[in-house]
Design a protein around this motif. Structure first.
Motif, PDB file in Angstrom:
ATOM      1  N   ARG A   1      -9.680   2.046   1.477  1.00  0.00           N
ATOM      2  CA  ARG A   1      -9.551   1.644   0.091  1.00  0.00           C
ATOM      3  C   ARG A   1     -10.433   0.437  -0.164  1.00  0.00           C
ATOM      4  O   ARG A   1     -10.571  -0.431   0.677  1.00  0.00           O
ATOM      5  CB  ARG A   1      -8.083   1.281  -0.170  1.00  0.00           C
ATOM      6  CG  ARG A   1      -7.628   1.532  -1.582  1.00  0.00           C
ATOM      7  CD  ARG A   1      -6.189   1.130  -1.707  1.00  0.00           C
ATOM      8  NE  ARG A   1      -5.320   2.006  -0.935  1.00  0.00           N
ATOM      9  CZ  ARG A   1      -4.034   1.792  -0.810  1.00  0.00           C
ATOM     10  NH1 ARG A   1      -3.486   0.763  -1.372  1.00  0.00           N
ATOM     11  NH2 ARG A   1      -3.294   2.615  -0.098  1.00  0.00           N
TER      12      ARG A   1
ATOM     13  N   ARG B   1      -4.340  -5.481  -0.765  1.00  0.00           N
ATOM     14  CA  ARG B   1      -4.087  -4.758   0.475  1.00  0.00           C
ATOM     15  C   ARG B   1      -3.262  -5.603   1.433  1.00  0.00           C
ATOM     16  O   ARG B   1      -3.396  -6.813   1.480  1.00  0.00           O
ATOM     17  CB  ARG B   1      -5.414  -4.368   1.130  1.00  0.00           C
ATOM     18  CG  ARG B   1      -6.213  -3.368   0.294  1.00  0.00           C
ATOM     19  CD  ARG B   1      -7.567  -3.110   0.918  1.00  0.00           C
ATOM     20  NE  ARG B   1      -8.410  -4.288   0.802  1.00  0.00           N
ATOM     21  CZ  ARG B   1      -9.536  -4.452   1.477  1.00  0.00           C
ATOM     22  NH1 ARG B   1      -9.935  -3.544   2.330  1.00  0.00           N
ATOM     23  NH2 ARG B   1     -10.259  -5.535   1.331  1.00  0.00           N
TER      24      ARG B   1
ATOM     25  N   ASP C   1       0.827  -1.206   0.000  1.00  0.00           N
ATOM     26  CA  ASP C   1       0.000   0.000   0.000  1.00  0.00           C
ATOM     27  C   ASP C   1       0.860   1.255   0.000  1.00  0.00           C
ATOM     28  O   ASP C   1       0.631   2.199  -0.761  1.00  0.00           O
ATOM     29  CB  ASP C   1      -0.912   0.017   1.234  1.00  0.00           C
ATOM     30  CG  ASP C   1      -2.137  -0.864   1.048  1.00  0.00           C
ATOM     31  OD1 ASP C   1      -2.313  -1.379  -0.071  1.00  0.00           O
ATOM     32  OD2 ASP C   1      -2.901  -1.038   2.003  1.00  0.00           O
ATOM     33  N   ASP C   2       1.861   1.301   0.875  1.00  0.00           N
ATOM     34  CA  ASP C   2       2.729   2.475   0.970  1.00  0.00           C
ATOM     35  C   ASP C   2       3.531   2.669  -0.308  1.00  0.00           C
ATOM     36  O   ASP C   2       3.736   3.801  -0.765  1.00  0.00           O
ATOM     37  CB  ASP C   2       3.666   2.333   2.156  1.00  0.00           C
ATOM     38  CG  ASP C   2       2.977   2.593   3.490  1.00  0.00           C
ATOM     39  OD1 ASP C   2       1.814   3.027   3.456  1.00  0.00           O
ATOM     40  OD2 ASP C   2       3.587   2.352   4.539  1.00  0.00           O
TER      41      ASP C   2
ATOM     42  N   PRO D   1      -5.882   5.209  -4.406  1.00  0.00           N
ATOM     43  CA  PRO D   1      -5.860   5.795  -3.065  1.00  0.00           C
ATOM     44  C   PRO D   1      -6.180   7.279  -3.119  1.00  0.00           C
ATOM     45  O   PRO D   1      -5.466   8.065  -3.723  1.00  0.00           O
ATOM     46  CB  PRO D   1      -4.421   5.551  -2.595  1.00  0.00           C
ATOM     47  CG  PRO D   1      -3.638   5.374  -3.841  1.00  0.00           C
ATOM     48  CD  PRO D   1      -4.555   4.761  -4.849  1.00  0.00           C
TER      49      PRO D   1
ATOM     50  N   GLY E   1      -5.562  -2.045   5.113  1.00  0.00           N
ATOM     51  CA  GLY E   1      -5.995  -1.435   3.893  1.00  0.00           C
ATOM     52  C   GLY E   1      -6.385   0.026   4.034  1.00  0.00           C
ATOM     53  O   GLY E   1      -7.172   0.522   3.256  1.00  0.00           O
TER      54      GLY E   1
ATOM     55  N   LEU F   1      -3.086  -2.431  -6.898  1.00  0.00           N
ATOM     56  CA  LEU F   1      -3.668  -1.475  -5.963  1.00  0.00           C
ATOM     57  C   LEU F   1      -4.710  -2.124  -5.082  1.00  0.00           C
ATOM     58  O   LEU F   1      -4.930  -1.716  -3.958  1.00  0.00           O
ATOM     59  CB  LEU F   1      -4.302  -0.305  -6.729  1.00  0.00           C
ATOM     60  CG  LEU F   1      -3.328   0.706  -7.319  1.00  0.00           C
ATOM     61  CD1 LEU F   1      -4.059   1.652  -8.251  1.00  0.00           C
ATOM     62  CD2 LEU F   1      -2.645   1.491  -6.232  1.00  0.00           C
TER      63      LEU F   1
ATOM     64  N   HIS G   1      -0.302   4.107   6.301  1.00  0.00           N
ATOM     65  CA  HIS G   1       0.194   3.246   7.371  1.00  0.00           C
ATOM     66  C   HIS G   1       1.521   3.789   7.847  1.00  0.00           C
ATOM     67  O   HIS G   1       2.265   4.378   7.087  1.00  0.00           O
ATOM     68  CB  HIS G   1       0.385   1.804   6.874  1.00  0.00           C
ATOM     69  CG  HIS G   1      -0.805   1.269   6.154  1.00  0.00           C
ATOM     70  ND1 HIS G   1      -2.072   1.293   6.674  1.00  0.00           N
ATOM     71  CD2 HIS G   1      -0.921   0.713   4.925  1.00  0.00           C
ATOM     72  CE1 HIS G   1      -2.915   0.746   5.814  1.00  0.00           C
ATOM     73  NE2 HIS G   1      -2.238   0.402   4.749  1.00  0.00           N
TER      74      HIS G   1
END
Length: 437
Positions: A367, A293, A60-61, A373, A297, A290, A301
């Motif tokens: 998300r 997650r 995610d990051d 995002p 999610g 994307l 984070h």
């Protein structure tokens, strides 16, 4: 050991290309940056995968880093012409025949020293703003994120690109500072920025420090501790050597026991999901990536480190923290990145922290379904280089005074002031007004 010739050769090549790139009109520069943005978007999944593999970032990051960099390029395409436009300012009623003309010109060669805590979005903010302003750029990246940053730079569309990645070792940043570039942008802590600035001061090279540090999470008294714990655990790489510093969590009074229990459970789930999360990077298409997650999610984070003891990740917990004490502690960390979890008091806490120059994220939106995002949309830049400031910092103002033909007077006072006796009388009146006590 630093390969000094590599850094110095990159600076020399950048000087040659700065002369050419600086003469390119702004619309043409923006067309090149638009092409670069398209390439970054097409390869976003691969760039995110490099961050996952090399820097141990959660997926995610990593995706958020790349998408924010792409969005910032879009922002530059829309606003560079306005920020760098030539302006003309009149001399006022008493000097109507004099005008000041201000142009924004490139500074020359900009050195960008990246840090692992800001792997892609941070340095690409500086790189993109410098390129839009007409400068050439020499980039140095840390070992943990070198591959991703170098791959992003390699996608620049020109055969003789105006941005160069210099490969070097531990002291490469000091070599770059000694090379007397025209401006330095340094990502990192105060000690690192001060050390490089001291070297740049010998040649009067301006330095812009972009503070980056460990992520911080605030768990308010009315927070959902399960959601907060999942977000913290989701931001922690399972293996060591992550890109961020040690995560910090400020827990409200009375929630320490519940949060510790929830974090232990979320961390166990996170470590079990890690193989599947890494495999998702190899899926088909950016949308699928994307949608993969890792953990909670949420949009943002925070955290870093290797697994800790007693089933807990290596998170520094500050328990029983009241809001005034929290604000006092974070005031000493300007531009810190803070995530606040609260059901009802998030805006109030955010307002108090922003007054201390702290960037606050209120993760109220989750998300879903592989959607983009929302935290990345309309991103205008990282930290003190955000918005117009990035373009203004990495360009120089050149002001010239010129005489112009007076406009046709439209009133008695203007007609009088347009004559030499009228201007002399007005100046004498101003002298008497301001020279007498």
């Amino acid at each position: 050991m630093t390969r000094e010739p590599d850094v110095l050769a990159a600076v020399e090549h950048a000087r040659d290309r700065a002369e050419v790139w600086g003469e390119v009109p702004i619309p043409e520069r923006l067309r090149v940056l638009r092409s670069w943005r398209a390439r970054l978007w097409r390869d976003a999944e691969q760039l995110a995968g490099r961050l996952v593999e090399d820097a141990a970032m959660p997926l995610d990051d990593a995706l958020l880093e790349v998408v924010q960099a792409v969005e910032h390029l879009k922002w530059l395409e829309e606003h560079t012409g306005r920020v760098l436009a030539t302006t003309t300012q009149g001399g006022g009623l008493l000097n109507a025949e004099v005008a000041q003309r201000t142009r924004r010109l490139p500074v020359g060669v900009v050195g960008v020293v990246a840090a692992g805590a800001a792997p892609v979005y941070g340095p690409l903010t500086a790189i993109s703003a410098a390129l839009a302003a007409g400068n050439a750029v020499v980039v140095l990246g840390p070992p943990s994120t070198r591959e991703a940053l170098q791959a992003a730079v390699a996608l620049f569309p020109l055969a003789r690109p105006a941005v160069l990645y210099a490969d070097g070792g531990r002291d490469a940043a000091l070599v770059l500072a000694d090379a007397a570039v025209d401006h330095m942008v340094v990502f990192g802590g105060p000690r690192r920025v001060a050390g490089i600035a001291a070297r740049c001061a010998r040649d009067l090279v301006p330095v812009t420090g972009v503070p980056v540090g460990a992520p911080i999470t605030v768990v308010a008294p009315d927070a959902d501790v399960e959601v907060a714990a999942r977000a913290v655990a989701a931001g922690l790489p399972v293996t060591g050597g992550g890109a961020h510093g040690e995560a910090e969590v400020f827990v409200a009074p009375g929630l320490a026991t519940d949060f510790t229990r929830a974090l232990r459970s979320a961390w166990a789930t996170r470590t079990a999901q890690e193989p599947a999360a890494r495999a998702a990077v190899g899926g088909r298409g950016l949308v699928r990536a994307l949608g993969a997650r890792t953990g909670g999610g949420l949009l943002r984070h925070d955290g870093e480190g290797a697994p800790g003891g007693d089933g807990l990740p290596p998170v520094r917990l500050h328990v029983e923290t009241e809001l005034p004490e929290l604000v006092d502690q974070l005031r000493a960390r300007p531009h810190a990145q803070v995530t606040v979890f609260s059901r009802r008091r998030g805006e109030a806490i955010g307002t108090a922290l922003r007054a201390a120059q702290v960037t606050v994220n209120l993760p109220a939106v989750r998300r879903s379904g592989g959607g983009l995002p929302r935290a990345a949309l309309r991103a205008d830049g990282y930290g003190p280089l955000a918005g117009d400031q990035g373009l203004l910092t990495l360009s120089r103002a050149v002001t010239t005074r010129q005489k112009r033909r007076l406009p046709v007077p439209t009133g008695p006072a203007e007609a009088l002031l347009a004559t030499p006796p009228g201007r002399a009388a007005a100046r004498l009146a101003m002298h008497l007004r301001h020279s007498l006590d």
